[in-house]
Every structure is written in C-alpha cells, then in structure tokens.
Design an enzyme around this catalytic site. Sequence first.
Site, PDB file in Angstrom:
ATOM      1  N   ASP A  33       0.827  -1.221   0.000  1.00  0.00           N
ATOM      2  CA  ASP A  33       0.000   0.000   0.000  1.00  0.00           C
ATOM      3  C   ASP A  33       0.860   1.269   0.000  1.00  0.00           C
ATOM      4  OD1 ASP A  33      -2.192  -1.802   0.383  1.00  0.00           O
ATOM      5  OD2 ASP A  33      -1.773  -1.770   2.528  1.00  0.00           O
ATOM      6  N   GLU A 198     -11.428  -2.249  -2.451  1.00  0.00           N
ATOM      7  CA  GLU A 198     -10.807  -1.478  -1.376  1.00  0.00           C
ATOM      8  C   GLU A 198      -9.791  -0.514  -1.974  1.00  0.00           C
ATOM      9  OE1 GLU A 198      -9.079  -4.423   1.153  1.00  0.00           O
ATOM     10  OE2 GLU A 198      -7.716  -5.171  -0.373  1.00  0.00           O
TER      11      GLU A 198
END
Length: 328
Positions: A33, A198
């Site tokens: 991420d 997401e």
Amino acid sequence: MKSTIIGLVLTFSTFVGATPNPITGSDTVVVRDPSIWYNSALGKYFVFSTNGNIPIWTSSAISGPWTNVGSALSSCSIIDLPGNCNLWAPDINFIDGLYTLYYAVSSIGTQNSAIGVATSPSMMPGTWTDLGEVISSVTGDVFNAIDPNIIDDTVGLQLTFGSYWNGIYQVGLYPGVNDQASPTPGTHLAGYSGRRAEGGFVYKPASQPYYYCFFSDGITPLIGATSRPPAGEEYKVLVGRGADGQGPFYGEAGNDITLDLTPPTGTPVLESHDNVYAPGGQSIFVDPVSGRDVMVYHYVKLSDAIGGPSYLGINYLDFSSGWPVVVA
C-alpha cells in the site's frame, strides 16, 4: 509478402498494447500500500508503506535507489485500538503548509477500525505530530474505516475510505485535517456488499476535466500464503471517472461503479502481466520533477515462491484518451 506484412502488423499491435513493466530501481523495495510525495526543499521522493509504524523510503530520483530512513510514528499511534503499532495504508499529501499523512489502525477481518492523521514540516522521521483519530467504525457498520485517501477538492477536503463490507465511501473534513464535517458512512463511491473492493483513491489530473476513482479489486496475496487465488481473481487496479470528486463514477461501459453487475464494474488500469502478479494498493500523484502523473503500487513477483513479499511498483500514467493508461 502479404503474410509477412500481416505478421508485422500483428507483432506491432501486440507490442504497443503490452503493459510496461515497473520502472527500474524499486524491485527490491518490500512494501504494501505505498504512497508517494516529493519534498522539493530536500530534493527527495518519499514513499510510505503499510506495516510497523509506517516505514519511510527516500530517494533523490524516482528511479531509485531507495533508502529506508526510519518510520513516521516511531512511538505507535495514539489511537487506542488493537493494531496501533502495526499501521496500514498511509496516504500522503501537502495541506496548509504541512505534509499530512492519513493512516489506518485495524486488524485483519475486523471493523473495529479507525483512520488517523499526522503532520510534519518535512516528512522526515522524528518530525511527525500525531493528531489521532479522524473517523472510526465498529462491528455492524456498512463500512470499514481503513484505506484512507484525501483530496483537496473544490468543495474542500474529502476523505475517501473503505474496504469490503458495503464498499468505498467519502466524507468531508472541516475546518481542520482531523475534523469530520459530515456523518459516516457519507457518499457511496464504489463497491457493494460482497465485492472485494478497497483502496479507493480519487485523483484529478491537470490534463482532464474528470475526476478518477481508482480502487483495488480482487484478492491480494499475503506473506505466508500457501496458494494463489483462482486465475483472474487476484488483485488488480480498476477505475471509474466522474464530473467531480464526490462521484458518481462510471466505468468505460457507462455503469456506476457501485453497481453489482456482470462483468464487474470499473475499467482495468493495471492487471497481472509478465512477472508482475496481483498489483494493487495504488496511489497516484503528479511528479513535480517530470510533470507526469505517477502511480505507485505493490505487486508480487510471479517468479517468487508462493507466500513471498510484495514489492514497490512505479509506473507513469497517460490520460490523453480520457482514461488512465500505463505507459513507459
């Protein structure tokens, strides 16, 4: 001669349609991420990553080499939740004269989560002030308060968040970077109950009138996994576009990306290719050095053993067609 020409045309078509590999210099940097920004005073790029107290990598060039210089919140988050020393999904921006880092506190599979924020004058370790919680979620909410992304839109600061559950949402912040101005769950941007969506990231390139909502769709491989998802169900980056930063966002087929349709809504931006497997966890920024739009993400090397780490991927994006395309 005719067959030779046809073969050359097919070869050329295959070549120009191929997805470029990540730019060189980052394939040894283990991250998840990632989020990227540039400090012009220091002449350095900064990459922030999930895990621990948000590790920080710096480089004087976007092509590396990258150096791990420490972490953003070395004393953990002040948010009193399990996982406050193992922070997720940082999102970096520059707001009101300070570098501003949003992050998530949670544990895998739970909705007992919160999004926090910290600020710094330089992004260097030891300079961060943790302002604590911005929003939170509990079991039974339609959203999960993780995967933050901030955009300073024409209507002010907008915080995008969410993973699985009923999808990705957005609320306003005002007057400060940690002040919730509208109630959760807010505006529904993408995903729906049962969709593995997401990592929402809203971005407006200077070259386009549109706003783009990028998100990660599918199953992300984790360290220690013993198998891979069925082919096609692994992580990938999709996008929808809209007239403003609050949506609605539509895929290229014209369908709202909150809809439960077959095939799933959203236009592909980056999928598995070559040795790049399950790319996702993306963030986008305009690089002030090159003036180009840049996407960073994590991916697994297909050649690695199953259950191995994920690495930093960096690619340029081109929006000239009206849709983001990964280019060299």
